[in-house]
Design a protein around this motif. Structure first.
Motif, PDB file in Angstrom:
ATOM      1  N   UNK A 133       0.807  -1.234   0.000  1.00  0.00           N
ATOM      2  CA  UNK A 133       0.000   0.000   0.000  1.00  0.00           C
ATOM      3  C   UNK A 133       0.830   1.270   0.000  1.00  0.00           C
ATOM      4  N   UNK A 134       2.004   1.235   0.621  1.00  0.00           N
ATOM      5  CA  UNK A 134       2.820   2.440   0.689  1.00  0.00           C
ATOM      6  C   UNK A 134       3.276   2.902  -0.687  1.00  0.00           C
ATOM      7  N   UNK A 135       3.327   2.014  -1.648  1.00  0.00           N
ATOM      8  CA  UNK A 135       3.785   2.373  -2.984  1.00  0.00           C
ATOM      9  C   UNK A 135       2.678   2.927  -3.877  1.00  0.00           C
ATOM     10  N   UNK A 136       1.437   2.703  -3.515  1.00  0.00           N
ATOM     11  CA  UNK A 136       0.329   3.127  -4.362  1.00  0.00           C
ATOM     12  C   UNK A 136      -0.590   4.145  -3.688  1.00  0.00           C
ATOM     13  N   UNK A 137      -0.812   3.985  -2.415  1.00  0.00           N
ATOM     14  CA  UNK A 137      -1.759   4.844  -1.701  1.00  0.00           C
ATOM     15  C   UNK A 137      -0.997   6.004  -1.072  1.00  0.00           C
ATOM     16  N   UNK A 138      -1.163   7.184  -1.673  1.00  0.00           N
ATOM     17  CA  UNK A 138      -0.365   8.347  -1.270  1.00  0.00           C
ATOM     18  C   UNK A 138      -1.237   9.533  -0.861  1.00  0.00           C
ATOM     19  N   UNK A 139      -2.521   9.272  -0.608  1.00  0.00           N
ATOM     20  CA  UNK A 139      -3.417  10.344  -0.190  1.00  0.00           C
ATOM     21  C   UNK A 139      -4.167  11.014  -1.317  1.00  0.00           C
ATOM     22  N   UNK A 140      -4.038  10.498  -2.545  1.00  0.00           N
ATOM     23  CA  UNK A 140      -4.709  11.089  -3.707  1.00  0.00           C
ATOM     24  C   UNK A 140      -5.763  10.168  -4.299  1.00  0.00           C
ATOM     25  N   UNK A 141      -6.134   9.128  -3.560  1.00  0.00           N
ATOM     26  CA  UNK A 141      -7.009   8.088  -4.103  1.00  0.00           C
ATOM     27  C   UNK A 141      -8.483   8.464  -3.966  1.00  0.00           C
ATOM     28  N   UNK A 142      -9.193   8.389  -5.080  1.00  0.00           N
ATOM     29  CA  UNK A 142     -10.644   8.596  -5.063  1.00  0.00           C
ATOM     30  C   UNK A 142     -11.374   7.289  -4.788  1.00  0.00           C
ATOM     31  N   UNK A 143     -10.769   6.169  -5.197  1.00  0.00           N
ATOM     32  CA  UNK A 143     -11.408   4.860  -5.016  1.00  0.00           C
ATOM     33  C   UNK A 143     -10.392   3.788  -5.355  1.00  0.00           C
ATOM     34  N   UNK A 144     -10.703   2.561  -4.999  1.00  0.00           N
ATOM     35  CA  UNK A 144      -9.919   1.415  -5.442  1.00  0.00           C
ATOM     36  C   UNK A 144     -10.851   0.406  -6.105  1.00  0.00           C
ATOM     37  N   UNK A 145     -10.323  -0.288  -7.101  1.00  0.00           N
ATOM     38  CA  UNK A 145     -11.115  -1.178  -7.936  1.00  0.00           C
ATOM     39  C   UNK A 145     -10.413  -2.526  -8.020  1.00  0.00           C
ATOM     40  N   UNK A 146     -11.166  -3.595  -7.804  1.00  0.00           N
ATOM     41  CA  UNK A 146     -10.592  -4.925  -7.924  1.00  0.00           C
ATOM     42  C   UNK A 146     -11.304  -5.923  -7.034  1.00  0.00           C
ATOM     43  N   UNK A 147     -11.020  -7.190  -7.252  1.00  0.00           N
ATOM     44  CA  UNK A 147     -11.653  -8.243  -6.471  1.00  0.00           C
ATOM     45  C   UNK A 147     -11.021  -8.381  -5.082  1.00  0.00           C
ATOM     46  N   UNK A 148      -9.711  -8.190  -5.003  1.00  0.00           N
ATOM     47  CA  UNK A 148      -9.010  -8.269  -3.722  1.00  0.00           C
ATOM     48  C   UNK A 148      -8.379  -6.912  -3.445  1.00  0.00           C
ATOM     49  N   UNK A 149      -9.043  -6.109  -2.660  1.00  0.00           N
ATOM     50  CA  UNK A 149      -8.597  -4.739  -2.419  1.00  0.00           C
ATOM     51  C   UNK A 149      -7.834  -4.643  -1.105  1.00  0.00           C
ATOM     52  N   UNK A 150      -7.227  -3.486  -0.914  1.00  0.00           N
ATOM     53  CA  UNK A 150      -6.455  -3.236   0.301  1.00  0.00           C
ATOM     54  C   UNK A 150      -7.332  -2.546   1.344  1.00  0.00           C
ATOM     55  N   UNK A 151      -7.080  -2.844   2.583  1.00  0.00           N
ATOM     56  CA  UNK A 151      -7.837  -2.241   3.679  1.00  0.00           C
ATOM     57  C   UNK A 151      -7.230  -0.889   4.021  1.00  0.00           C
ATOM     58  N   UNK A 152      -7.651   0.139   3.274  1.00  0.00           N
ATOM     59  CA  UNK A 152      -7.137   1.489   3.450  1.00  0.00           C
ATOM     60  C   UNK A 152      -8.295   2.394   3.869  1.00  0.00           C
ATOM     61  N   UNK A 153      -8.214   3.027   5.035  1.00  0.00           N
ATOM     62  CA  UNK A 153      -9.290   3.910   5.489  1.00  0.00           C
ATOM     63  C   UNK A 153      -9.514   5.061   4.502  1.00  0.00           C
ATOM     64  N   UNK A 154     -10.770   5.429   4.340  1.00  0.00           N
ATOM     65  CA  UNK A 154     -11.167   6.586   3.523  1.00  0.00           C
ATOM     66  C   UNK A 154     -10.961   6.390   2.020  1.00  0.00           C
ATOM     67  N   UNK A 155     -10.624   5.170   1.589  1.00  0.00           N
ATOM     68  CA  UNK A 155     -10.529   4.897   0.153  1.00  0.00           C
ATOM     69  C   UNK A 155     -11.543   3.809  -0.176  1.00  0.00           C
ATOM     70  N   UNK A 156     -12.722   4.194  -0.646  1.00  0.00           N
ATOM     71  CA  UNK A 156     -13.785   3.210  -0.850  1.00  0.00           C
ATOM     72  C   UNK A 156     -13.495   2.253  -1.998  1.00  0.00           C
ATOM     73  N   UNK A 157     -14.045   1.063  -1.894  1.00  0.00           N
ATOM     74  CA  UNK A 157     -13.990   0.092  -2.979  1.00  0.00           C
ATOM     75  C   UNK A 157     -15.184   0.327  -3.890  1.00  0.00           C
ATOM     76  N   UNK A 158     -14.917   0.634  -5.145  1.00  0.00           N
ATOM     77  CA  UNK A 158     -15.986   0.893  -6.114  1.00  0.00           C
ATOM     78  C   UNK A 158     -15.723   0.025  -7.337  1.00  0.00           C
TER      79      UNK A 158
END
Length: 255
Positions: A133-158
């Motif tokens: 997650x440290x390599x992709x989630x940098x505070x600019x995420x509007x959403x995450x997409x995929x079957x197996x997502x990361x448990x990141x607060x405030x980044x909804x799975x859509x």
């Protein structure tokens, strides 16, 4: 122009998602441009690529549609163009910034595939749950997409493409990456994170929305406040010397 990145590692589903987004936006009669950023992990047989290397270097970029003769011309270091009755392509032997590329774009939406290092526009993360997650989630995420997502607060799975399109249309943006500090933040990255959080708006960027607004070929030009003040003083100074000119209110100059 709304801008968003689709970020993720190889084989995470970025291209499939972008294809689905394009189809949905076309249903909405939107003009879309896709800009693909490539690096050595996507270039076959790059001699300088190494799984353990983080050194930045240049490599040859040649789309598969180019024929052998065109490749020979380009290898000599010249700008090369290829065209037919239905399409045209080019290879420019120089470095382009994203800002320079965008001056050639006249579209409603820009989807950028890759370019994970960018920090001045939002992103949607494509993930299969394996990424650090440290390599992709940098505070600019509007959403995450995929079957197996990361448990990141405030980044909804859509995973609904229509909802993702709604998010892009309403929340896509790009800051000029000038790091002028006039907005109260030291960098455009900090400002971009505040916009994603809903604490600021793109209109709070004084380089894009200041006292002077400049468009070149329909594209708004970011201008630092110091330059705005210089231009404003120079223009109003010249105009005030003209007979019958009133410098009160808005001034419009076209050429």
């Amino acid at each position: 122009m709304k801008i968003v990145a689709i970020a993720g590692y190889n084989k995470s589903g970025k291209t499939t998602l972008i294809l689905n987004l394009i189809k949905e936006f076309q249903k909405r009669d939107k003009k879309i441009t896709v800009i693909k950023h490539t690096d050595c992990e996507n270039v076959k047989n790059c001699p300088e690529a190494s799984i353990n290397s983080t050194e930045v270097h240049n490599h040859e970029l040649m789309p598969e549609i180019y024929d052998k003769d065109t490749h020979k011309f380009s290898n000599l270091g010249v700008h090369t163009l290829l065209f037919s009755g239905t399409q045209a392509c080019s290879v420019w032997k120089k470095q382009f910034t994203l800002e320079e590329l965008l001056t050639h774009v006249d579209t409603d939406l820009v989807i950028i595939e890759g370019n994970k290092s960018a920090r001045n526009y939002p992103r949607i993360i494509c993930t299969d749950g394996r990424e650090n997650p440290e390599n992709l989630f940098v505070g600019l995420e509007l959403a995450q997409y995929g079957e197996k997502t990361c448990n990141i607060p405030d980044v909804p799975v859509v995973n609904d493409v229509e909802k993702l399109c709604d998010i892009i249309e309403s929340r896509g943006f790009k800051l000029p990456d000038l790091n002028c500090g006039e907005c109260g933040y030291n960098t455009c990255y900090e400002m971009a994170k505040a916009i994603v959080k809903g604490e600021k708006k793109i209109e709070n960027c004084t380089s894009l929305y200041g006292d002077i607004n400049i468009w070149i070929n329909g594209e708004k030009l970011p201008v630092k406040k110091f330059v705005q003040d210089c231009l404003k003083g120079t223009i109003t100074g010249f105009l005030s010397s003209l007979k019958g000119a009133s410098i009160h209110g808005k001034i419009k100059i076209e050429f």
